[in-house]
Write an enzyme that holds these catalytic residues in place. Sequence first.
Site, short mmCIF file in Angstrom:
data_model
loop_
_atom_site.label_atom_id
_atom_site.label_comp_id
_atom_site.label_asym_id
_atom_site.label_seq_id
_atom_site.Cartn_x
_atom_site.Cartn_y
_atom_site.Cartn_z
N CYS A 9 0.87 -1.18 0.00
CA CYS A 9 0.00 0.00 0.00
C CYS A 9 0.91 1.23 0.00
CB CYS A 9 -0.98 -0.02 1.18
SG CYS A 9 -0.25 0.19 2.81
N ARG A 15 -3.30 -0.79 5.30
CA ARG A 15 -3.85 -1.86 4.46
C ARG A 15 -2.91 -3.03 4.26
NH1 ARG A 15 -5.36 1.76 -0.54
NH2 ARG A 15 -3.39 2.70 0.12
N ASP A 124 -8.25 3.44 1.67
CA ASP A 124 -7.26 3.67 2.71
C ASP A 124 -7.92 4.18 3.98
OD1 ASP A 124 -5.09 4.29 4.30
OD2 ASP A 124 -3.96 5.26 2.68
#
Length: 149
Positions: A9, A15, A124
Site C-alpha cells: 500500500c 492496508r 485507505d
Amino acid sequence: MTHRILFVCLGNICRSPTAEAVVRAKAEALGQILVLDSAGTGNWHVGAPPYGPMQDAARARGYDMSDLRARQVSPEDFGLFDLIVAMDAQNLADLTNLAPAKGAAQLRLMTDFVLSPDETHVPDPYFTRDFDGALDLIERCADGLLRQL
C-alpha cells in the site's frame, strides 16, 4: 509449493500490514505454508508499527500485527516474491514503474480476488477512518486469494 507474497500500500501502516496479518492467520488455519511480507511505495513510515486504530480493529477480530514494522518496497522484492499484491490502482502503477525488466513477481490488485465489480480497490482507512470496512474487504479478498493458491 510455498508461495511468497508481498502486500503493498502507500505507507505500509494500514492496508498492507493488515492484509499480511489476515492472510497469515487464514493460511495457518488452513494449513497452507506461505512466506508473507508487506511494504509501502512511500518511505514516510519506515520502521513504524501499523497505525494504532488499524491494529485495534484487527486485534478485535483476532489478528495480531504488533510485531510488524513498515518498510519501503525495493527493486529486489520483484525477485524475492512470486506475487506482489497492491491495494489500489496507484500502488499498482507505482509498482509497475519500479519493477525491473526481469522481475519474476506477478503484480495483482487485492480486489482481483473478490468477485465484485464494485470493489476495485481497498480504500485507505488512514484517510476514510473506516477501519472495519477496510478489514471486511481485506478478509474477503484474503479468502479469494487463498482459494486461488
